[in-house]
Design a protein around this motif. Structure first.
Motif, PDB file in Angstrom:
ATOM      1  N   ILE A  45       0.839  -1.108   0.126  1.00 38.80           N
ATOM      2  CA  ILE A  45      -0.102  -0.005   0.029  1.00 38.80           C
ATOM      3  C   ILE A  45       0.749   1.445   0.057  1.00 38.80           C
ATOM      4  N   GLN A  46       1.949   1.231   0.919  1.00 41.68           N
ATOM      5  CA  GLN A  46       2.766   2.450   0.649  1.00 41.68           C
ATOM      6  C   GLN A  46       3.483   2.612  -0.435  1.00 41.68           C
ATOM      7  N   ALA A  47       3.866   1.634  -1.166  1.00 40.91           N
ATOM      8  CA  ALA A  47       4.652   1.641  -2.200  1.00 40.91           C
ATOM      9  C   ALA A  47       3.690   2.028  -3.677  1.00 40.91           C
ATOM     10  N   LEU A  48       2.392   1.841  -3.568  1.00 41.75           N
ATOM     11  CA  LEU A  48       1.442   2.216  -4.405  1.00 41.75           C
ATOM     12  C   LEU A  48       1.349   3.848  -4.299  1.00 41.75           C
ATOM     13  N   LYS A  49       1.322   4.231  -3.219  1.00 37.08           N
ATOM     14  CA  LYS A  49       1.342   5.535  -2.800  1.00 37.08           C
ATOM     15  C   LYS A  49       2.638   6.324  -3.252  1.00 37.08           C
ATOM     16  N   ASP A  50       3.629   5.973  -2.992  1.00 37.19           N
ATOM     17  CA  ASP A  50       4.936   6.382  -3.391  1.00 37.19           C
ATOM     18  C   ASP A  50       5.201   6.266  -4.843  1.00 37.19           C
ATOM     19  N   VAL A  51       4.927   5.287  -5.352  1.00 40.33           N
ATOM     20  CA  VAL A  51       5.133   4.833  -7.010  1.00 40.33           C
ATOM     21  C   VAL A  51       3.821   4.562  -7.281  1.00 40.33           C
ATOM     22  N   PRO A  52       2.981   5.334  -7.687  1.00 41.12           N
ATOM     23  CA  PRO A  52       1.804   4.849  -8.241  1.00 41.12           C
ATOM     24  C   PRO A  52       1.944   4.262  -9.682  1.00 41.12           C
ATOM     25  N   ASP A  96       2.675  -1.569 -16.636  1.00 42.98           N
ATOM     26  CA  ASP A  96       2.880  -0.735 -15.803  1.00 42.98           C
ATOM     27  C   ASP A  96       4.516  -0.421 -15.887  1.00 42.98           C
ATOM     28  N   THR A  97       4.768   0.896 -16.034  1.00 40.06           N
ATOM     29  CA  THR A  97       6.108   1.451 -16.484  1.00 40.06           C
ATOM     30  C   THR A  97       6.823   1.534 -14.901  1.00 40.06           C
ATOM     31  N   ASN A  98       5.770   1.604 -13.992  1.00 40.39           N
ATOM     32  CA  ASN A  98       6.605   1.822 -12.492  1.00 40.39           C
ATOM     33  C   ASN A  98       6.699   0.228 -11.774  1.00 40.39           C
ATOM     34  N   GLU A  99       6.261  -0.535 -12.465  1.00 42.24           N
ATOM     35  CA  GLU A  99       6.225  -1.947 -11.558  1.00 42.24           C
ATOM     36  C   GLU A  99       7.504  -2.335 -10.875  1.00 42.24           C
ATOM     37  N   LEU A 101      10.229  -0.508 -10.172  1.00 38.58           N
ATOM     38  CA  LEU A 101      10.581   0.425  -9.000  1.00 38.58           C
ATOM     39  C   LEU A 101       9.703  -0.040  -7.894  1.00 38.58           C
ATOM     40  N   ARG A 102       8.367  -0.042  -8.029  1.00 38.04           N
ATOM     41  CA  ARG A 102       7.549  -0.346  -6.900  1.00 38.04           C
ATOM     42  C   ARG A 102       7.942  -1.511  -6.000  1.00 38.04           C
ATOM     43  N   ASN A 103       8.307  -2.591  -7.168  1.00 38.88           N
ATOM     44  CA  ASN A 103       8.708  -3.705  -6.152  1.00 38.88           C
ATOM     45  C   ASN A 103       9.938  -3.570  -5.439  1.00 38.88           C
ATOM     46  N   ARG A 104      10.867  -2.799  -5.882  1.00 38.44           N
ATOM     47  CA  ARG A 104      12.105  -2.513  -5.098  1.00 38.44           C
ATOM     48  C   ARG A 104      11.732  -1.630  -3.979  1.00 38.44           C
ATOM     49  N   VAL A 105      10.838  -0.908  -3.823  1.00 42.49           N
ATOM     50  CA  VAL A 105      10.342  -0.142  -2.730  1.00 42.49           C
ATOM     51  C   VAL A 105       9.519  -1.144  -1.781  1.00 42.49           C
ATOM     52  N   ILE A 106       8.843  -1.961  -2.311  1.00 44.40           N
ATOM     53  CA  ILE A 106       8.420  -3.098  -1.501  1.00 44.40           C
ATOM     54  C   ILE A 106       9.420  -3.782  -0.861  1.00 44.40           C
ATOM     55  N   ASN A 107      10.445  -4.227  -1.753  1.00 42.28           N
ATOM     56  CA  ASN A 107      11.337  -5.083  -0.830  1.00 42.28           C
ATOM     57  C   ASN A 107      12.135  -4.288   0.148  1.00 42.28           C
ATOM     58  N   ARG A 108      12.467  -3.264   0.025  1.00 41.64           N
ATOM     59  CA  ARG A 108      13.161  -2.017   0.817  1.00 41.64           C
ATOM     60  C   ARG A 108      12.335  -2.152   2.108  1.00 41.64           C
ATOM     61  N   CYS A 109      10.988  -1.880   1.981  1.00 42.47           N
ATOM     62  CA  CYS A 109      10.153  -1.797   3.076  1.00 42.47           C
ATOM     63  C   CYS A 109      10.094  -2.788   3.867  1.00 42.47           C
ATOM     64  N   LEU A 110       9.985  -4.026   3.298  1.00 38.90           N
ATOM     65  CA  LEU A 110       9.884  -5.367   4.042  1.00 38.90           C
ATOM     66  C   LEU A 110      11.246  -5.494   4.641  1.00 38.90           C
ATOM     67  N   ALA A 111      12.522  -5.372   4.127  1.00 41.01           N
ATOM     68  CA  ALA A 111      13.832  -5.343   4.773  1.00 41.01           C
ATOM     69  C   ALA A 111      13.919  -4.500   5.939  1.00 41.01           C
ATOM     70  N   ASP A 112      13.242  -3.368   5.965  1.00 43.91           N
ATOM     71  CA  ASP A 112      13.404  -2.315   7.036  1.00 43.91           C
ATOM     72  C   ASP A 112      12.395  -2.948   8.022  1.00 43.91           C
ATOM     73  N   LYS A 113      11.493  -3.757   7.850  1.00 45.12           N
ATOM     74  CA  LYS A 113      10.580  -4.562   8.844  1.00 45.12           C
ATOM     75  C   LYS A 113      11.353  -5.578   9.249  1.00 45.12           C
ATOM     76  N   GLY A 114      12.575  -6.099   8.948  1.00 41.15           N
ATOM     77  CA  GLY A 114      13.202  -7.476   9.241  1.00 41.15           C
ATOM     78  C   GLY A 114      12.996  -8.511   8.446  1.00 41.15           C
ATOM     79  N   PHE A 115      12.140  -8.036   7.357  1.00 36.00           N
ATOM     80  CA  PHE A 115      12.171  -9.412   6.410  1.00 36.00           C
ATOM     81  C   PHE A 115      13.038  -9.666   5.412  1.00 36.00           C
ATOM     82  N   SER A 116      13.336 -10.931   4.663  1.00 36.88           N
ATOM     83  CA  SER A 116      14.051 -11.192   3.664  1.00 36.88           C
ATOM     84  C   SER A 116      13.451 -11.959   2.793  1.00 36.88           C
ATOM     85  N   THR A 117      14.045 -12.642   1.687  1.00 36.01           N
ATOM     86  CA  THR A 117      13.326 -13.743   0.994  1.00 36.01           C
ATOM     87  C   THR A 117      14.363 -14.679   0.756  1.00 36.01           C
ATOM     88  N   ILE A 118      13.687 -16.020   0.959  1.00 38.27           N
ATOM     89  CA  ILE A 118      14.698 -17.054   0.858  1.00 38.27           C
ATOM     90  C   ILE A 118      14.031 -17.983  -0.397  1.00 38.27           C
TER      91      ILE A 118
END
Length: 155
Positions: A45-52, A96-99, A101-118
Protein backbone atom coordinates in the motif's frame (compact mmCIF):
# COMPACT_ATOMS: atom_id res chain seq x y z
CA UNK A 1 -1.88 -50.63 -28.33
CA UNK A 2 1.68 -49.30 -28.67
CA UNK A 3 0.31 -45.88 -29.63
CA UNK A 4 -1.64 -45.63 -26.35
CA UNK A 5 1.43 -46.62 -24.33
CA UNK A 6 3.62 -44.08 -26.10
CA UNK A 7 0.95 -41.39 -25.76
CA UNK A 8 0.61 -42.13 -22.03
CA UNK A 9 4.37 -41.89 -21.60
CA UNK A 10 4.50 -38.55 -23.45
CA UNK A 11 1.67 -37.13 -21.31
CA UNK A 12 3.35 -38.27 -18.07
CA UNK A 13 6.69 -36.82 -19.17
CA UNK A 14 5.02 -33.51 -19.99
CA UNK A 15 3.29 -33.42 -16.62
CA UNK A 16 6.55 -34.16 -14.84
CA UNK A 17 8.09 -31.19 -16.63
CA UNK A 18 5.35 -28.92 -15.25
CA UNK A 19 6.62 -29.18 -11.68
CA UNK A 20 7.89 -25.80 -10.60
CA UNK A 21 11.33 -25.18 -9.24
CA UNK A 22 12.26 -23.23 -6.13
CA UNK A 23 10.24 -20.13 -5.25
CA UNK A 24 11.09 -17.00 -3.31
CA UNK A 25 9.48 -17.03 0.13
CA UNK A 26 9.10 -14.07 2.49
CA UNK A 27 11.11 -14.94 5.59
CA UNK A 28 11.52 -13.71 9.14
CA UNK A 29 12.31 -16.19 11.87
CA UNK A 30 9.40 -16.69 14.31
CA UNK A 31 6.97 -14.71 12.13
CA UNK A 32 3.44 -16.00 11.62
CA UNK A 33 1.71 -16.16 8.25
CA UNK A 34 -0.59 -13.32 9.41
CA UNK A 35 2.41 -11.14 10.32
CA UNK A 36 4.01 -11.76 6.92
CA UNK A 37 0.72 -10.94 5.17
CA UNK A 38 0.26 -7.76 7.19
CA UNK A 39 3.84 -6.59 6.54
CA UNK A 40 3.50 -7.24 2.82
CA UNK A 41 0.13 -5.46 2.63
CA UNK A 42 1.46 -2.41 4.49
CA UNK A 43 4.54 -2.21 2.26
CA UNK A 44 2.49 -2.75 -0.90
CA UNK A 45 0.00 0.00 0.00
CA UNK A 46 2.81 2.43 0.87
CA UNK A 47 4.66 1.59 -2.35
CA UNK A 48 1.50 2.25 -4.39
CA UNK A 49 1.27 5.68 -2.77
CA UNK A 50 4.97 6.44 -3.36
CA UNK A 51 5.18 4.88 -6.84
CA UNK A 52 1.69 4.89 -8.41
CA UNK A 53 0.81 2.81 -11.43
CA UNK A 54 1.66 4.30 -14.79
CA UNK A 55 -0.13 2.11 -17.31
CA UNK A 56 1.03 2.36 -20.92
CA UNK A 57 -0.52 0.61 -23.90
CA UNK A 58 1.54 -0.19 -26.95
CA UNK A 59 -0.16 -0.91 -30.26
CA UNK A 60 1.49 -2.79 -33.12
CA UNK A 61 0.41 -4.12 -36.47
CA UNK A 62 -2.77 -3.13 -38.17
CA UNK A 63 -1.75 -2.86 -41.79
CA UNK A 64 -3.23 -4.20 -44.98
CA UNK A 65 -1.71 -5.21 -48.29
CA UNK A 66 -4.36 -5.03 -51.01
CA UNK A 67 -4.81 -7.82 -53.47
CA UNK A 68 -5.48 -7.59 -57.20
CA UNK A 69 -9.00 -6.97 -58.53
CA UNK A 70 -9.90 -9.68 -61.01
CA UNK A 71 -13.03 -9.37 -63.15
CA UNK A 72 -14.70 -11.97 -65.34
CA UNK A 73 -17.37 -11.10 -67.87
CA UNK A 74 -19.93 -13.68 -68.95
CA UNK A 75 -22.27 -12.16 -71.48
CA UNK A 76 -23.91 -9.17 -69.83
CA UNK A 77 -22.73 -10.08 -66.30
CA UNK A 78 -19.41 -8.97 -64.89
CA UNK A 79 -18.23 -10.41 -61.58
CA UNK A 80 -15.23 -8.89 -59.84
CA UNK A 81 -13.36 -10.02 -56.73
CA UNK A 82 -10.14 -9.36 -54.90
CA UNK A 83 -7.45 -12.00 -55.25
CA UNK A 84 -4.57 -12.21 -52.80
CA UNK A 85 -3.73 -9.55 -50.27
CA UNK A 86 -3.80 -9.83 -46.53
CA UNK A 87 -4.47 -7.87 -43.37
CA UNK A 88 -2.41 -7.96 -40.19
CA UNK A 89 -4.68 -7.30 -37.21
CA UNK A 90 -3.91 -4.67 -34.60
CA UNK A 91 -2.46 -6.08 -31.39
CA UNK A 92 -1.90 -4.26 -28.15
CA UNK A 93 -0.60 -4.91 -24.67
CA UNK A 94 -0.52 -2.82 -21.54
CA UNK A 95 2.10 -2.68 -18.82
CA UNK A 96 2.98 -0.62 -15.78
CA UNK A 97 6.20 1.35 -16.33
CA UNK A 98 6.60 1.75 -12.55
CA UNK A 99 6.26 -1.94 -11.60
CA UNK A 100 9.99 -2.68 -11.19
CA UNK A 101 10.58 0.45 -9.11
CA UNK A 102 7.52 -0.27 -6.96
CA UNK A 103 8.77 -3.84 -6.34
CA UNK A 104 12.12 -2.45 -5.18
CA UNK A 105 10.30 -0.08 -2.81
CA UNK A 106 8.24 -3.01 -1.44
CA UNK A 107 11.39 -5.10 -0.90
CA UNK A 108 13.17 -2.21 0.84
CA UNK A 109 10.14 -1.67 3.12
CA UNK A 110 10.03 -5.38 3.99
CA UNK A 111 13.76 -5.37 4.72
CA UNK A 112 13.25 -2.37 7.05
CA UNK A 113 10.68 -4.51 8.91
CA UNK A 114 13.22 -7.34 9.25
CA UNK A 115 12.00 -9.56 6.41
CA UNK A 116 14.07 -11.11 3.65
CA UNK A 117 13.41 -13.63 0.92
CA UNK A 118 14.74 -17.15 0.81
CA UNK A 119 14.52 -19.59 -2.06
CA UNK A 120 13.05 -22.99 -1.29
CA UNK A 121 11.47 -25.77 -3.37
CA UNK A 122 7.79 -26.59 -3.01
CA UNK A 123 7.37 -29.76 -0.94
CA UNK A 124 6.72 -32.76 -3.14
CA UNK A 125 4.46 -34.78 -0.86
CA UNK A 126 1.12 -33.76 0.58
CA UNK A 127 2.36 -34.67 4.08
CA UNK A 128 5.40 -32.38 3.78
CA UNK A 129 3.22 -29.50 2.55
CA UNK A 130 0.74 -30.07 5.38
CA UNK A 131 3.53 -30.20 7.97
CA UNK A 132 4.96 -26.87 6.75
CA UNK A 133 1.51 -25.25 6.61
CA UNK A 134 0.79 -26.26 10.22
CA UNK A 135 3.89 -24.55 11.62
CA UNK A 136 2.70 -21.70 13.88
CA UNK A 137 5.81 -19.63 13.09
CA UNK A 138 8.71 -19.86 10.66
CA UNK A 139 11.68 -21.78 12.05
CA UNK A 140 15.29 -20.89 11.39
CA UNK A 141 15.90 -20.73 7.62
CA UNK A 142 18.35 -23.64 7.80
CA UNK A 143 15.51 -25.85 9.10
CA UNK A 144 13.20 -25.10 6.14
CA UNK A 145 13.86 -27.77 3.51
CA UNK A 146 10.74 -27.06 1.46
CA UNK A 147 7.58 -24.95 1.59
CA UNK A 148 3.90 -25.46 0.88
CA UNK A 149 3.80 -22.42 -1.43
CA UNK A 150 3.91 -18.69 -0.91
CA UNK A 151 4.31 -17.51 2.68
CA UNK A 152 1.69 -14.79 2.04
CA UNK A 153 -0.88 -13.98 -0.62
CA UNK A 154 0.48 -11.33 -3.05
CA UNK A 155 -2.96 -10.90 -4.65
Amino acid sequence: MKTKTILSFVVLAALAGCQSGPIDVLYKEDSTRAERQQAYDQCFIQALKDVPQNMVTEVTGGYSVPGVIDCNTDGENTICGEVGGYTTPVSSYSYDTNEKLRNRVINRCLADKGFSTIERPICESRNERAAYSLLPTQPNAAQIACVAGQSFDPN
